[in-house]
Design a protein around this motif. Sequence first.
Motif, mmCIF file in Angstrom:
data_model
loop_
_atom_site.group_PDB
_atom_site.id
_atom_site.type_symbol
_atom_site.label_atom_id
_atom_site.label_comp_id
_atom_site.label_asym_id
_atom_site.label_seq_id
_atom_site.Cartn_x
_atom_site.Cartn_y
_atom_site.Cartn_z
ATOM 1 N N PRO A 195 -13.103 51.177 -8.833
ATOM 2 C CA PRO A 195 -13.064 51.459 -7.446
ATOM 3 C C PRO A 195 -13.738 50.390 -6.609
ATOM 4 O O PRO A 195 -14.331 49.580 -7.067
ATOM 5 N N TRP A 196 -13.348 50.251 -5.210
ATOM 6 C CA TRP A 196 -13.773 49.702 -4.255
ATOM 7 C C TRP A 196 -14.356 50.359 -3.302
ATOM 8 O O TRP A 196 -14.230 51.546 -3.114
ATOM 9 N N PHE A 197 -15.548 49.861 -2.770
ATOM 10 C CA PHE A 197 -16.643 50.467 -1.989
ATOM 11 C C PHE A 197 -16.492 49.921 -0.544
ATOM 12 O O PHE A 197 -16.895 48.841 -0.397
ATOM 13 N N LEU A 198 -15.830 50.739 0.516
ATOM 14 C CA LEU A 198 -15.739 50.295 1.794
ATOM 15 C C LEU A 198 -17.252 50.498 2.218
ATOM 16 O O LEU A 198 -17.686 51.492 2.476
ATOM 17 N N MET A 199 -17.879 49.120 2.807
ATOM 18 C CA MET A 199 -19.063 49.489 3.319
ATOM 19 C C MET A 199 -19.195 49.504 5.085
ATOM 20 O O MET A 199 -18.214 48.997 5.765
ATOM 21 N N SER A 257 -9.913 59.390 -0.070
ATOM 22 C CA SER A 257 -9.337 60.199 -1.432
ATOM 23 C C SER A 257 -8.360 59.028 -2.072
ATOM 24 O O SER A 257 -7.502 58.551 -1.038
ATOM 25 N N GLY A 258 -8.319 58.888 -3.264
ATOM 26 C CA GLY A 258 -7.430 57.989 -3.722
ATOM 27 C C GLY A 258 -7.278 56.719 -3.126
ATOM 28 O O GLY A 258 -8.530 56.098 -3.112
ATOM 29 N N GLY A 259 -6.404 56.064 -2.811
ATOM 30 C CA GLY A 259 -6.324 54.927 -2.304
ATOM 31 C C GLY A 259 -6.239 54.834 -0.619
ATOM 32 O O GLY A 259 -6.178 53.824 0.059
ATOM 33 N N ASN A 264 -4.413 52.654 4.277
ATOM 34 C CA ASN A 264 -4.614 52.241 2.994
ATOM 35 C C ASN A 264 -5.340 50.719 3.146
ATOM 36 O O ASN A 264 -4.609 49.822 3.720
ATOM 37 N N PRO A 265 -6.666 50.656 3.040
ATOM 38 C CA PRO A 265 -7.207 49.451 3.405
ATOM 39 C C PRO A 265 -6.655 48.082 2.723
ATOM 40 O O PRO A 265 -6.990 46.880 3.140
ATOM 41 N N VAL A 266 -6.072 48.415 1.632
ATOM 42 C CA VAL A 266 -5.439 47.102 0.609
ATOM 43 C C VAL A 266 -4.366 46.637 1.456
ATOM 44 O O VAL A 266 -4.389 45.380 1.771
ATOM 45 N N THR A 267 -3.174 47.438 1.834
ATOM 46 C CA THR A 267 -2.076 47.045 2.171
ATOM 47 C C THR A 267 -2.195 47.072 3.907
ATOM 48 O O THR A 267 -1.392 46.322 4.700
ATOM 49 N N ALA A 291 -21.462 53.815 2.288
ATOM 50 C CA ALA A 291 -20.208 53.117 1.724
ATOM 51 C C ALA A 291 -19.185 54.489 1.464
ATOM 52 O O ALA A 291 -19.922 55.793 1.359
ATOM 53 N N PHE A 292 -17.918 54.204 1.360
ATOM 54 C CA PHE A 292 -16.961 55.111 1.034
ATOM 55 C C PHE A 292 -16.004 54.426 -0.121
ATOM 56 O O PHE A 292 -15.890 53.123 -0.030
ATOM 57 N N VAL A 293 -15.909 55.468 -0.852
ATOM 58 C CA VAL A 293 -15.018 54.787 -2.214
ATOM 59 C C VAL A 293 -13.814 55.114 -2.366
ATOM 60 O O VAL A 293 -13.284 56.282 -1.758
ATOM 61 N N PHE A 294 -12.908 54.014 -2.608
ATOM 62 C CA PHE A 294 -11.356 54.512 -2.831
ATOM 63 C C PHE A 294 -10.644 53.694 -3.852
ATOM 64 O O PHE A 294 -11.561 52.583 -4.357
ATOM 65 N N GLU A 295 -9.769 54.112 -4.568
ATOM 66 C CA GLU A 295 -9.200 53.358 -5.533
ATOM 67 C C GLU A 295 -8.192 52.206 -4.751
ATOM 68 O O GLU A 295 -7.271 52.797 -3.933
#
Length: 413
Positions: free
Chosen positions: A78-82, A123-125, A140-143, A402-406
């Motif tokens: 997981p990544w934690f969004l701060m 939730s999820g990604g 989607n924080p990654v894309t 923090a909020f957790v997502f994959e």
Amino acid sequence: MELFDCWKSSRKRKTPEEDKGGFTFSMDELNQDLLERVLSWLPTSTFFRLGSVCKRWKSVADSASFKLACSQIPSRDPWFLMVDRHLNHSIVFDSAEKGWKGLKHPPLLQRNLKSDFMPVAASGGLVCFRNAAGNFIVSNPVTGSSRELPPLDLVPENQSLHAIVMNKCSEHDSSYKLVLVFGELPKLSFKVYNSSVNCWEEEVELSRKVDETLDIESIDDGEDDDAVYFLSKAGNVVATNMQRSPSKEYSSVITCKDGEEIAYFLSPSGIVVACNLTRKSFFEYPRLLPVFSEYSIDVVQCRGEMLVILFSEFLESASLRVWRFDQDKWSWHQIAAMPPAMSHELYGKKVDVNCVGAGDQIFICLNSAEHFSYVLCDLVTNEWIDLPRCYMNGEPVEFMSAFVFEPRIEASV
């Protein structure tokens, strides 16, 4: 660069021993489908570097079939969004590489930064953002891909919003649901957004379920005329609703057990409320501590189970413990505790505890005017790790929650 070194070593000249019968092959010998499957197992942070290795790997990064291969990976670290005091949300903690990373705001959020969107669920990604006007954006924080949800019919002004939770519709479906729980105890309702049809469903009322073994005095009616005094999450005595960090105002989690979806949140006075969305009912758990005790509390979901993290002070000592509820005995049981050497350092600092669960781990933000730190708790080993601080421009950044997502590049909004 890691990936380049790996690729370069695959093209090295064969040794005489290898020519005599030793098995070896070059990555160039893999067909496209197999190459994509191999690369899909890399940590997500490496995906952004594929384009700098070679043209072929760059084509993989842009391939729809590569995203499909990534979706077959069961889980990712997981990544934690701060979230900091300015409600910024551009830094993550990468649990795989044990370090901090910067993210760019998704284009849709960049256009709406003046609207003060802040994360409220994940939730999820995917991560869900909300502004003061009640509008939602899922991203989607990654894309950086984002979707603005349809406007929600305004909840009556005299009804409070208690919980915002996200959940995948099913393991084999990319759609998701956003659930809002609102009302005034003992009258609660919930409303669901379903991404598969891109609309909000009708409001559903929840009936109250009272367990006969529950002490009636522990039930939070919210109807008493006399003021009830209790301590806020920050440790201050108040006679109004419990004051939480803005980013965790709707602190809540959702679980699915035996086909029933249950959303959990903290009532204004700190009681854990469970809303069975399948049976359309709710009930309150018994308190862990008396209302006048000094404590800070939060709820998390780990491995499909709701847990409570509680920080308290007693007789000049401080403790931070993790609790599980035993339905059969109708009581709370401690399952983990921060080592005294760590928890005693928090005594008298009136820390606000904001937590998020990820698998067997709990990411804990400890924050007050005098102190801030971040701790990772492993529930299997009962290991508590102080995480390094994040520095920007030479100054430590203070995060509230923090909020957790994959980190999944294939997660669709």
